[in-house]
Structures are given as C-alpha cells and as structure tokens.
Design a protein around this motif. Structure first.
Motif, PDB file in Angstrom:
ATOM      1  N   SER A  31      61.934  38.699  43.462  1.00  0.00           N
ATOM      2  CA  SER A  31      62.389  39.414  44.654  1.00  0.00           C
ATOM      3  C   SER A  31      61.290  40.316  45.203  1.00  0.00           C
ATOM      4  O   SER A  31      61.127  40.431  46.426  1.00  0.00           O
ATOM      5  CB  SER A  31      63.632  40.247  44.324  1.00  0.00           C
ATOM      6  N   MET A  32      60.534  40.971  44.314  1.00  0.00           N
ATOM      7  CA  MET A  32      59.456  41.842  44.769  1.00  0.00           C
ATOM      8  C   MET A  32      58.383  41.050  45.507  1.00  0.00           C
ATOM      9  O   MET A  32      57.882  41.479  46.552  1.00  0.00           O
ATOM     10  CB  MET A  32      58.844  42.579  43.585  1.00  0.00           C
ATOM     11  N   PHE A  33      58.011  39.885  44.986  1.00  0.00           N
ATOM     12  CA  PHE A  33      57.020  39.053  45.663  1.00  0.00           C
ATOM     13  C   PHE A  33      57.542  38.593  47.023  1.00  0.00           C
ATOM     14  O   PHE A  33      56.800  38.552  48.012  1.00  0.00           O
ATOM     15  CB  PHE A  33      56.674  37.844  44.791  1.00  0.00           C
ATOM     16  N   ASP A  41      46.987  33.179  50.529  1.00  0.00           N
ATOM     17  CA  ASP A  41      47.256  32.087  51.455  1.00  0.00           C
ATOM     18  C   ASP A  41      48.319  31.132  50.924  1.00  0.00           C
ATOM     19  O   ASP A  41      48.750  30.223  51.637  1.00  0.00           O
ATOM     20  CB  ASP A  41      45.960  31.325  51.747  1.00  0.00           C
ATOM     21  N   ARG A  42      48.760  31.327  49.708  1.00  0.00           N
ATOM     22  CA  ARG A  42      49.804  30.497  49.118  1.00  0.00           C
ATOM     23  C   ARG A  42      51.158  31.166  49.273  1.00  0.00           C
ATOM     24  O   ARG A  42      51.258  32.331  49.626  1.00  0.00           O
ATOM     25  CB  ARG A  42      49.516  30.242  47.637  1.00  0.00           C
ATOM     26  N   VAL A  90      54.517  30.506  44.494  1.00  0.00           N
ATOM     27  CA  VAL A  90      53.329  30.071  43.749  1.00  0.00           C
ATOM     28  C   VAL A  90      52.574  31.288  43.215  1.00  0.00           C
ATOM     29  O   VAL A  90      52.096  31.292  42.063  1.00  0.00           O
ATOM     30  CB  VAL A  90      52.432  29.202  44.641  1.00  0.00           C
ATOM     31  N   GLN A  91      52.461  32.336  44.025  1.00  0.00           N
ATOM     32  CA  GLN A  91      51.788  33.561  43.570  1.00  0.00           C
ATOM     33  C   GLN A  91      52.507  34.174  42.371  1.00  0.00           C
ATOM     34  O   GLN A  91      51.869  34.641  41.419  1.00  0.00           O
ATOM     35  CB  GLN A  91      51.741  34.577  44.707  1.00  0.00           C
ATOM     36  N   LEU A  96      53.009  35.435  36.654  1.00  0.00           N
ATOM     37  CA  LEU A  96      53.841  35.412  35.458  1.00  0.00           C
ATOM     38  C   LEU A  96      53.147  34.677  34.313  1.00  0.00           C
ATOM     39  O   LEU A  96      53.202  35.118  33.157  1.00  0.00           O
ATOM     40  CB  LEU A  96      55.180  34.740  35.774  1.00  0.00           C
ATOM     41  N   GLY A  97      52.487  33.572  34.635  1.00  0.00           N
ATOM     42  CA  GLY A  97      51.756  32.860  33.596  1.00  0.00           C
ATOM     43  C   GLY A  97      50.620  33.680  33.017  1.00  0.00           C
ATOM     44  O   GLY A  97      50.384  33.661  31.803  1.00  0.00           O
ATOM     45  N   ARG A  98      49.930  34.432  33.863  1.00  0.00           N
ATOM     46  CA  ARG A  98      48.847  35.281  33.369  1.00  0.00           C
ATOM     47  C   ARG A  98      49.385  36.395  32.473  1.00  0.00           C
ATOM     48  O   ARG A  98      48.778  36.741  31.461  1.00  0.00           O
ATOM     49  CB  ARG A  98      48.077  35.866  34.559  1.00  0.00           C
ATOM     50  N   VAL A  99      50.533  36.960  32.837  1.00  0.00           N
ATOM     51  CA  VAL A  99      51.109  38.050  32.041  1.00  0.00           C
ATOM     52  C   VAL A  99      51.617  37.540  30.703  1.00  0.00           C
ATOM     53  O   VAL A  99      51.358  38.143  29.647  1.00  0.00           O
ATOM     54  CB  VAL A  99      52.247  38.731  32.825  1.00  0.00           C
TER      55      VAL A  99
END
Length: 373
Positions: free
Chosen positions: A54-56, A109-110, A114-115, A120-123
């Motif tokens: 929701s924040m994104f 730009d995505r 996707v962002q 999430l994957g990085r975290v």
C-alpha cells in the motif's frame, strides 16, 4: 459427471486437506498458547506485506517523484546562474535526459508492484533496507542513528506515565467525591482536551521568552565527549518536551485506572472480602488492583507505538533528532526507501505490542487461557 463421483471427489479433497492440517491441529491442541502466538506472527507478516504494498502504491499515486524534485532544484539554480537564455535552454535539455537516466537507475520507471517485489527480495534475502535516494546513505544506518534517540525519549516518557498514572489513579479512587478528586479530575479533563501541538508551541515560546530552558531538545555535543555532562544536559534539554508528553499521556491513563478501580470496588467480591475482615490495603492492592491490570494491558498495546507516532510533532517543533523527524523529512523528499522502512518499523511496533499484550493477559489473569485447561 454423476453425483456419486462428485461426492467421492469432495471426500478425497476433504481428506487431503485434513491430513495436511493434522500437524497444525495437533500442535494447537498440545501447545495452545504457542500456536496462538505463531498464528499471530503469521498474521503480522501478512499485514506488513500488505502495508508495504500500500505504501508503494500511495507513493506512486503522489504527483511527481524524488527525481522531479532533485532536477527541478538543479534547473532553477542553473537558470539563475546562466549568462544567456540559450545556455539555460541547454541546461534544461540536459536535465531532461538526466531525469530519465536517474529514473532508470533508481528503478522508478517500473510499476510500483515490481519496485516493491525488488525491495522485498532485497530485505528478506540480503537483509538490506536499501539506500536513501537523497543522501545516498544506507537506510539502516540512518534509522539506527535516530532510533536510539527516539527509544530513550519514549521509554522515559512511558515509565513516567505508567508510574504516575497508577499511583494517582489508585489513590484518587480511594478519595472519590472529595475536593481533591474533583480538582484533579478537572485538571485531567482540561489537559486531555487541550491540543497537544498547541501545548508544545506554548512551551517552546516559554523557553524562548524566559531562557530557563533551551528551545531545542538535544545537546549540541556528543555523548562520547563527556557522558556525565551529556546526561545532565540531555535532561535539561528534554524537560519541556517530556513534560508535554507526560501531561498528554498521563491524564487519559489516569482517568481509565481511576474508573476501573471504582468499578472494581463496587463488585460483590469486594464486599465479601470486607465482610471477612480483610484489611483495606489488601483489598485494594491484592484484589482490586490486580483486576485493574487487564484493561490497562489491553489499552497499552498501542501505547509505545503511539508514543513513537505522537513524538513526530514533538521532534519537529523542538528539533529533536529522532525517527519521527526522519520520517517527516523522508515524506517531504519522497524518499520511498526511507519512508517504507520507517512505516514498517512503526507498524511492527503496533503489531508486536498487540501480541505482547495478549500474552501478558494470559499470565496476569488466570481466567484467560488459550486452551481447555
């Protein structure tokens, strides 16, 4: 397909789901409290996931982004210093290309979905909260540097609020109807209805006019320079902000504890205890006071997180370097990585506080159990 075939398929599916859920059902029956905590943690992770998404989405719907803000400032500064109109036009053309390049570099730009998955994957995989898009510093470093300040400030406020609220609440319940009780109740209602932001502004004006207290809430030298002197200076700087937080938090908790104590003192079991010759002190503290803990524990689930959220205005007005002020600056600058990390932290506090209050209730009140025992 015949009806008997449909019934057989439904029975097979039900049996498959039953065999899959059997370990969980057995775990819940054997360890009811542990299964309850596990289920709440799973729910907490799902809520945090939805909150981040929701924040994104909200940041994506907001007009402009951080690249627009950065490049607008650069264009304005270059236009003011340009010797001719042609030079300014060239700078503008160069800025447009740079904006597209920066958006591609930051991944703006995505789509927001996707962002979010990338973040999430990085975290989860690398335990990396990312880099601030403004200062280019690690988000974990920025939060850690401000988190200690907010934790110290809010823990001091929480301890003072809890101790004073219980002390006055229990005492005033024994003085119900007296002039002292009426006076304290009037003052509590007054400060409960008084706007907190106006109180902070008035206190800062008082500090500026009298010079008795500093207008900022943090010493101007580091702790490592002189720990003892820093502690005294910190108490002097934070007295007025803590006083405002103390007034705002104490009056509500005080009224709740007083009302709960008066309700408990009118219960039949209190009359039975008194008829048996039990001392008034034992009636108050061993019986009525213990039952007062239940609504306080339930209501205090959001108290610490509320202090962190409520300290935002305090940190802005008194220039306190806490996590609330960091969140405010990140929102103004549209720094999505910093905003998301701060929001997740506050939400994590709320959810963990709720779980902790439920567990504390199970230990304090023997009537509350998560199993059949």
């Amino acid at each position: 397909m015949r009806s008997t075939d449909k019934i057989n398929i439904n029975n097979i599916i039900a049996a498959a789901f039953g065999s899959l859920s059997f370990p969980w059902r057995r775990f819940r029956k054997t360890f009811p409290l542990a299964s309850y905590i596990s289920a709440r943690f799973i729910t907490m992770l799902a809520l945090l996931f939805l909150l981040g998404l929701s924040m994104f989405a909200l940041m994506a719907l907001a007009p402009g982004d951080i690249v627009d803000r950065m490049m607008t400032q650069q264009i304005m500064s270059s236009a003011q210093s340009a010797p001719s109109a042609s030079g300014a036009k060239a700078d503008n053309a160069f800025s447009s290309e740079q904006m597209a390049s920066l958006r591609a570099e930051y991944g703006l730009d995505r789509s927001f979905f996707v962002q979010y998955w990338k973040w999430l994957g990085r975290v989860v995989v690398h335990r990396d909260l990312g880099v601030s898009l403004v200062s280019r510093a690690p988000v974990s470093f920025l939060i850690k540097s401000r988190l200690v300040n907010s934790v110290v400030l809010n823990l001091i406020s929480l301890v003072c609020i809890t101790f004073t609220s219980f002390l006055l609440g229990v005492y005033l319940s024994s003085k119900a109807g007296t002039k002292l009780d009426t006076a304290v109740t009037f003052v509590a209602l007054f400060f409960h209805a008084f706007p907190g932001i106006l109180l902070l502004i008035l206190l800062q004006l008082f500090a500026s006019a009298t010079g008795l207290f500093p207008v900022t809430a943090y010493p101007d030298f580091p702790f490592s320079l002189s720990p003892g002197r820093f502690a005294l200076s910190y108490m002097h700087h934070t007295f007025l902000p803590l006083f405002a937080s103390f007034l705002g938090g104490t009056v509500a908790t005080l009224r709740m504890i007083r009302a709960t104590m008066l309700d408990q003192m009118g219960m039949p079991y209190i009359t039975a205890l008194r008829s048996r010759g039990t001392s008034e002190k034992r009636v108050y503290f061993n019986h009525a006071f213990r039952n007062t803990l239940n609504p306080y524990i339930t209501g205090s689930a959001n108290l610490l997180a509320g202090l962190f959220s409520g300290s935002l205005v305090l940190e802005i007005i008194f220039a306190y370097p806490g996590i609330g002020r960091l969140m405010y600056e990140a929102v103004l600058q549209e720094d999505i990585n910093l905003v998301l990390a701060n929001s997740m932290f506050i939400s994590f506090l709320v959810l963990v506080g709720m779980i902790a209050s439920d567990i504390a209730l199970a230990f304090v009140d023997p009537r509350i159990r998560y199993g059949s025992q």
